[in-house]
Enzyme design. Structure first.
Site, mmCIF file in Angstrom:
data_model
loop_
_atom_site.group_PDB
_atom_site.id
_atom_site.type_symbol
_atom_site.label_atom_id
_atom_site.label_comp_id
_atom_site.label_asym_id
_atom_site.label_seq_id
_atom_site.Cartn_x
_atom_site.Cartn_y
_atom_site.Cartn_z
ATOM 1 N N HIS A 32 -12.154 -6.169 7.534
ATOM 2 C CA HIS A 32 -12.660 -5.925 6.179
ATOM 3 C C HIS A 32 -13.978 -5.155 6.214
ATOM 4 O O HIS A 32 -14.746 -5.190 5.258
ATOM 5 C CB HIS A 32 -12.873 -7.245 5.432
ATOM 6 C CG HIS A 32 -11.616 -8.012 5.170
ATOM 7 N ND1 HIS A 32 -10.972 -8.743 6.143
ATOM 8 C CD2 HIS A 32 -10.873 -8.149 4.042
ATOM 9 C CE1 HIS A 32 -9.899 -9.307 5.634
ATOM 10 N NE2 HIS A 32 -9.810 -8.962 4.363
ATOM 11 N N GLU A 89 0.820 -1.210 0.000
ATOM 12 C CA GLU A 89 0.000 0.000 0.000
ATOM 13 C C GLU A 89 0.858 1.266 0.000
ATOM 14 O O GLU A 89 0.629 2.193 -0.785
ATOM 15 C CB GLU A 89 -0.942 -0.004 1.208
ATOM 16 C CG GLU A 89 -2.120 -0.954 1.084
ATOM 17 C CD GLU A 89 -1.781 -2.394 1.396
ATOM 18 O OE1 GLU A 89 -2.619 -3.274 1.155
ATOM 19 O OE2 GLU A 89 -0.652 -2.653 1.892
#
Length: 661
Positions: free
Chosen positions: A465, A398
């Site tokens: 999530h 990321e």
């Protein structure tokens, strides 16, 4: 004794000597100013000049340089404006950041220099982005990124090296191994024999050189550039020594005296002078002294002028205007009359496709977005339509991908970064809040970067999530934060974000992807970001919300209509910039307000909104400002637990409390 592998003329030798000497003489003067309290801090590169000067000497003006604390010789060798350089260190108005940042925390786009930040290794992925731009356009330049031995333990160091190897980028990484990370010796930083050993693991070429031998530095960087331009990025470990403290206040008491004695014999300037004498390129001490005086006169007038320069004057409007560049929205000569039914996810895909069709500077990077089409299939079919150079799978990096986006944006590309899940954005937090958000305020041109992040709960995905992290970024000026709630807004706001010249975080609710649909025009309509919308008109109370909260509020509002109560729903759509004008108008109309958010209560977006309303609309309120939020616990996995966690479970209770006051 140092010795070049090729013959060098007397003129070239003298020029190189002056380039080595200039940063040393400047530093000596800056240390005096530090003692006089005229500068606040100094990171010394004394003894390490050969690396910065040699590398810059070996590269062309079109090659990018990404320096760190001890690379003064890089700036002087590339010929930057010395008056502005001194003003930068003195915090003057004419400095490169106008007093907004200090020391070497700045870049000079016209000189192809990208400035550092205090977070070590953070600009190394930026070098990857610059190098990718070079490769995509076949511009034949390299990006050369510097770091110290301490930074090699940082995650972004490894992400940058890995990405460079995987994508075979024209990039050179130079480690200035000077023995210490502040006070921690290298023996306590890494267990491998040499840092350059890491090159092989990432598929990079590796060189270990004497960083105090300028001829060896020049030769290594010259070779490294040739390799890098042929698809073989290079890691160079340049051994050197830090002859002063990490910065002057930290001292050097932790360094054994014998190390100073050993490395003093390898001083790059002393060695170069010995070589000049041995080759008969200098007549003696008098000529050396004349050159030293010539170098002094090269910078002293600029320093004297900078010392007398004006300090910056705080102008709030001017400072705030530096955060964002004005947006220029695409214009269409004729309206499109065709429409089609789209789901939320279809609208996002449609918006991306239109933008990619219209402007080939767009490219998208992320995990599994190419052949696989992304975990939510937003980019399904993009690889066939737009090609592998514009639709790029990344490793799981990321921070590396976000840093690369900065480099691409600096080169005029319009990168889109897909976070596989918004939860994982925490791994790129440093890049977003320290590189991207502060960039334009400090020195950068506008960064057209769009970060897409699927967020939200209600799908039984558990605590890693399902988070809604949009509020994490609201306190960091320089970012636009968009959260659509409808199919139409998903289509138009994403398109607007893509063409906005500023960094935009675009949050897409996972549960909305395939649960709502609507008929929308087959062309996106751009708009200025930062405008709220009255989703439903009412007079008895206002629910202010965004994203999934709009659907919760709408469902409840329909029930209350049967009771003769009309609720107004304000859809914020953007959390930054925040449209407080629309909020204030609605609160003044209904006199009661409920703030609804999916994130947990503490420090969620509505905490800030509650304060704003209390400060600015107190006289218009007939009841306290109430909040309805999800609980202050992680998002549970079990659907039954998750249902009670979410704000929706308490919405009716909170609304009744507000109406009964």
């Amino acid at each position: 004794m140092i010795r070049p592998t090729k013959d060098i003329t007397k003129e070239s030798a003298h020029l190189l000597y002056k380039q080595l000497l200039l940063p040393r003489r400047i530093e000596e003067r800056m240390l005096n100013l530090l003692r006089q309290n005229k500068i606040s801090k100094w990171f010394s590169g004394m003894g390490q000049e050969a690396i910065s000067v040699g590398a810059t000497y070996a590269l062309d003006d079109k090659d990018y340089l990404l320096p760190m604390h001890r690379n003064l010789g890089l700036f002087t060798t590339r010929g930057v404006d010395l008056y502005k350089l001194f003003c930068q260190w003195l915090g003057k108005a004419d400095g490169y950041t106008g007093g907004r940042d200090r020391s070497f925390h700045f870049g000079i786009p016209e000189k192809r220099i990208v400035g550092m930040i205090s977070h070590l290794a953070a600009t190394m992925p930026v070098a990857d982005g610059l190098a990718l731009a070079s490769k995509l356009r076949d511009d034949r330049f390299v990006a050369c990124s510097f770091c110290g031995d301490g930074a090699t333990s940082e995650g972004e160091f490894h992400e940058a090296l890995n990405l460079a190897g995987v994508w075979k980028l024209p990039v050179i990484f130079i480690i200035e191994n000077n023995g210490y990370g502040l006070s921690t010796p290298t023996s306590e930083q890494y267990a491998c024999e040499d840092l350059v050993d890491r090159a092989r693991g990432y598929g990079l070429g590796g060189m270990k050189i004497d960083g105090n031998n300028i001829f060896e530095v020049i030769e290594a960087v010259t070779k490294a550039k040739k390799y890098a331009l042929n698809g073989h990025p290079v890691l160079i470990e340049a051994n050197t020594f830090r002859m002063r403290g990490h910065e002057e206040a930290s001292g050097t008491f932790y360094v054994p005296d014998e190390k100073f004695e050993k490395w003093a014999e390898k001083d790059p300037i002393d060695r170069f002078e010995e070589w000049l004498k041995s080759e008969g390129l200098i007549s003696g001490e008098e000529e050396l002294e004349a050159i030293r005086e010539e170098v002094n006169q090269q910078f002293l007038p600029h320093l004297d002028k900078a010392l007398k320069a004006e300090d910056p004057v705080f102008d709030r409007q001017k400072e705030e205007q530096r955060l964002f560049a004005p947006s220029v929205l695409p214009q269409y000569p004729k309206a499109v009359t065709s429409t089609s039914e789209k789901r939320f996810v279809d609208a996002i895909q449609f918006s991306l496709k239109q933008a990619f069709d219209e402007d080939d500077r767009f490219l998208i990077m992320g995990q599994d977005i190419a052949e696989y089409g992304g975990v939510f299939k937003v980019t399904e079919g993009f690889l066939d339509q737009f090609g592998k150079e514009r639709v790029r799978n990344t490793p799981i990096i990321e921070a590396g991908a976000l840093g690369a986006a900065v480099g691409l944006a600096l080169e005029g590309f319009k990168p889109v970064i897909e976070m596989q899940f918004a939860d994982f954005i925490s791994c790129g937090f440093n890049q977003i809040i320290n590189n991207i958000s502060k960039g334009q305020y400090r020195w950068m041109p506008p960064l057209n970067i769009t970060i897409r992040a699927p967020h939200g709960a209600g799908v039984g995905a558990g605590p890693y999530h399902s988070q809604s992290p949009e509020g994490w970024f609201m306190q960091h000026p320089g970012l636009k934060i968009v959260v659509p709630s409808t199919v139409e807004d998903a289509q138009n706001l994403l398109y607007s974000a893509l063409f906005d010249p500023n960094p935009v975080l675009f949050f897409e609710h996972k549960k909305l992807y395939r649960s709502i649909r609507n008929i929308t025009p087959d062309r996106c309509t751009p708009e200025e970001l930062g405008n709220a919308k009255i989703y439903r008109k009412g007079s008895d109370a206002t629910i202010i919300t965004y994203g999934m909260g709009v659907h919760w509020a709408q469902e409840l509002a329909e029930d209350y209509t049967a009771k003769g109560l009309e609720l107004e729903i304000v859809d914020l759509r953007c959390l930054a910039p925040l449209d407080f004008k629309t909020i204030k108008q609605s609160v003044s109309k209904t006199n009661r307000v409920l703030l609804l958010q999916e994130p947990s209560t503490t420090l969620g977006p509505m905490s800030e909104l509650s304060s704003l309303i209390s400060e600015n609309c107190f006289k218009q309120l007939d009841a306290p400002v109430l909040r309805c939020s999800s609980l202050d616990i992680p998002v549970p996995f079990s659907p039954k637990l998750e249902k009670e966690y979410l704000a929706d479970a308490r919405l009716k209770e909170k609304l009744d409390e507000l109406l009964a006051y």
